[in-house]
Write a protein that holds these residues in place. Sequence first.
Motif, PDB file in Angstrom:
ATOM      1  N   TYR A 131       0.810  -1.226   0.000  1.00  0.00           N
ATOM      2  CA  TYR A 131       0.000   0.000   0.000  1.00  0.00           C
ATOM      3  C   TYR A 131       0.842   1.274   0.000  1.00  0.00           C
ATOM      4  O   TYR A 131       0.304   2.364   0.143  1.00  0.00           O
ATOM      5  CB  TYR A 131      -0.969  -0.007   1.184  1.00  0.00           C
ATOM      6  CG  TYR A 131      -2.081  -1.017   0.993  1.00  0.00           C
ATOM      7  CD1 TYR A 131      -3.045  -0.822   0.007  1.00  0.00           C
ATOM      8  CD2 TYR A 131      -2.140  -2.174   1.759  1.00  0.00           C
ATOM      9  CE1 TYR A 131      -4.058  -1.744  -0.193  1.00  0.00           C
ATOM     10  CE2 TYR A 131      -3.149  -3.109   1.575  1.00  0.00           C
ATOM     11  CZ  TYR A 131      -4.111  -2.887   0.593  1.00  0.00           C
ATOM     12  OH  TYR A 131      -5.106  -3.797   0.388  1.00  0.00           O
ATOM     13  N   GLY A 132       2.153   1.142  -0.124  1.00  0.00           N
ATOM     14  CA  GLY A 132       2.986   2.336  -0.277  1.00  0.00           C
ATOM     15  C   GLY A 132       3.576   2.891   1.004  1.00  0.00           C
ATOM     16  O   GLY A 132       4.112   3.999   1.014  1.00  0.00           O
ATOM     17  N   VAL A 133       3.481   2.120   2.094  1.00  0.00           N
ATOM     18  CA  VAL A 133       4.007   2.609   3.374  1.00  0.00           C
ATOM     19  C   VAL A 133       5.444   2.121   3.536  1.00  0.00           C
ATOM     20  O   VAL A 133       5.715   0.918   3.490  1.00  0.00           O
ATOM     21  CB  VAL A 133       3.132   2.121   4.545  1.00  0.00           C
ATOM     22  CG1 VAL A 133       3.730   2.576   5.878  1.00  0.00           C
ATOM     23  CG2 VAL A 133       1.712   2.652   4.385  1.00  0.00           C
ATOM     24  N   THR A 134       6.361   3.070   3.735  1.00  0.00           N
ATOM     25  CA  THR A 134       7.786   2.725   3.773  1.00  0.00           C
ATOM     26  C   THR A 134       8.383   2.828   5.175  1.00  0.00           C
ATOM     27  O   THR A 134       9.492   2.350   5.404  1.00  0.00           O
ATOM     28  CB  THR A 134       8.573   3.620   2.805  1.00  0.00           C
ATOM     29  OG1 THR A 134       8.261   4.994   3.082  1.00  0.00           O
ATOM     30  CG2 THR A 134       8.195   3.309   1.358  1.00  0.00           C
ATOM     31  N   SER A 135       7.683   3.487   6.083  1.00  0.00           N
ATOM     32  CA  SER A 135       8.104   3.448   7.490  1.00  0.00           C
ATOM     33  C   SER A 135       6.892   3.679   8.376  1.00  0.00           C
ATOM     34  O   SER A 135       5.868   4.218   7.926  1.00  0.00           O
ATOM     35  CB  SER A 135       9.226   4.451   7.775  1.00  0.00           C
ATOM     36  OG  SER A 135       8.825   5.751   7.470  1.00  0.00           O
ATOM     37  N   ALA A 136       7.015   3.262   9.651  1.00  0.00           N
ATOM     38  CA  ALA A 136       5.833   3.306  10.515  1.00  0.00           C
ATOM     39  C   ALA A 136       6.213   3.291  11.982  1.00  0.00           C
ATOM     40  O   ALA A 136       7.285   2.824  12.359  1.00  0.00           O
ATOM     41  CB  ALA A 136       4.925   2.104  10.207  1.00  0.00           C
ATOM     42  N   CYS A 137       5.292   3.815  12.771  1.00  0.00           N
ATOM     43  CA  CYS A 137       5.405   3.769  14.235  1.00  0.00           C
ATOM     44  C   CYS A 137       4.379   2.731  14.705  1.00  0.00           C
ATOM     45  O   CYS A 137       3.169   2.935  14.545  1.00  0.00           O
ATOM     46  CB  CYS A 137       5.100   5.141  14.814  1.00  0.00           C
ATOM     47  SG  CYS A 137       5.375   5.250  16.580  1.00  0.00           S
TER      48      CYS A 137
END
Length: 451
Positions: A131-137
């Motif tokens: 879905y295009g998410v490259t970093s996250a908390c």
Amino acid sequence: MNAAASSSFVLKAHLLWWDDDPYFHGHATQHSVPKGAMAIGEDGRIAWVGEADALPEAFGAWPSVDRHDTLVLPGFIDAHLHFPQSGIIGAYGTDLLDWLDTYTFPEESRFGDRVHAASIAATFADALLYYGVTSACVFSTIHPAALEELAAAFDARGMGLVSGKTAMDRNAIPTLQDSAQSAYDESKALIEALEPRYERFDYAVTPRFAITSTEAQLEVCGALHAEFPQTRMQTHINESAREIQTVAQLFPNDASYLDVYDRFGLVTDRALFAHGIHTTPAEMTRMAQAGASVVHCPTSNTFLGSGLFNPGANREAGVNIGIGCDIGGGTHFSPFVTMQEAYKVARFHDQSLRAAETYYWHTLGNARVMKTHTDTGSLSAGKWADFVVLRDPINDPIAALRLERVETDEQRLFAYQFFAPRVETWTRGVQRTTPPAHRRPHLKTTPARRT
Ligand code: GUN
Ligand code: ZN
């Protein structure tokens, strides 16, 4: 997969990003370069970005990767979601506290099993990339092994991760409780083991919320956050009426929900508070003064019926705002769906979020609340080459009708929130996902205007 397999190249595409909050600083924050070039070095970082015509000679011999007729944006960043809840999205229930007891706590209890945790971590990281998410908390569970597997999964895909072992020592099933002492010992050991091991891992001290931590545990969380000044802090606040009532009963001497966290040194400029739907003006003032952030989780808030977050009130008070999908209270991994829901929720407050505002939140805005903005969030030289290549949807005649009527970049981005584009995702200069092969030209190079 290999995190560090980038070789130098020049991406040629229509590049688009924001270098500040368009709500406060206007349209000049938006950079749109229709005939753009981005030179990406072997280290996976952006070496240069600008007009293709102005590409410095030093990069002239680098191989070129052509992505014309697409839009290239910074990789999306998600500032709040729970990896162990990947399997319980859309679980029927009532309010937050019932949903936690019925579905969430039993599901999270399974993550002491390292093999299970590794398998879900891989699926979770792949879904984010898709879905295009490259970093996250990200929230993990109380189990150190679960966090270790999550960190390994993100590293293997070149993704950025802010996370920590969840601390919770009361008001949950016994199989999902730690203690004040074990929260301190295990968190400290994880900080010392994982931060040096993984280049893109940052630890977040993670008391789940005030209901599931004793005062003794909140105290060790505050001590850890102070002892390791690089740590972030993530928790939940002011999400549902019953939750707030329960906190008031458990902490009768604190004037507000935020005061509970404040008393233990958890309200800092490295703190991310998920939800903040029912935050009082006094709490907002204190959050702003501390430089703390609220993370808006719209699909979760409508699914659980928790309430309607008010962006305008938080902005007026000076609170930093991030955005997250909050899987599995939230109902979709896609940033486009999250942004769509944020737009709808804001309408209930008679506010209208421009595309530039929601996309800013999902890129540089989230990087800022996660304190990863020197490395991610925009297409700027020196940052990781995390980006998404967006193409119009295919085989969708209604989407085609809508997109035919689009005249500017911002109108296209706004429409994508409702008709999601096909996404190709890159992290650290390496292509991680492949969209459907068929592509058709769509972009007009009309100069961007305010909508
Ligand atoms: N508050 C405490 N834990 C949780 C959680 O897992 N999800 C949500 N939405 N709120 C919470
Ligand atoms: Zn949450």
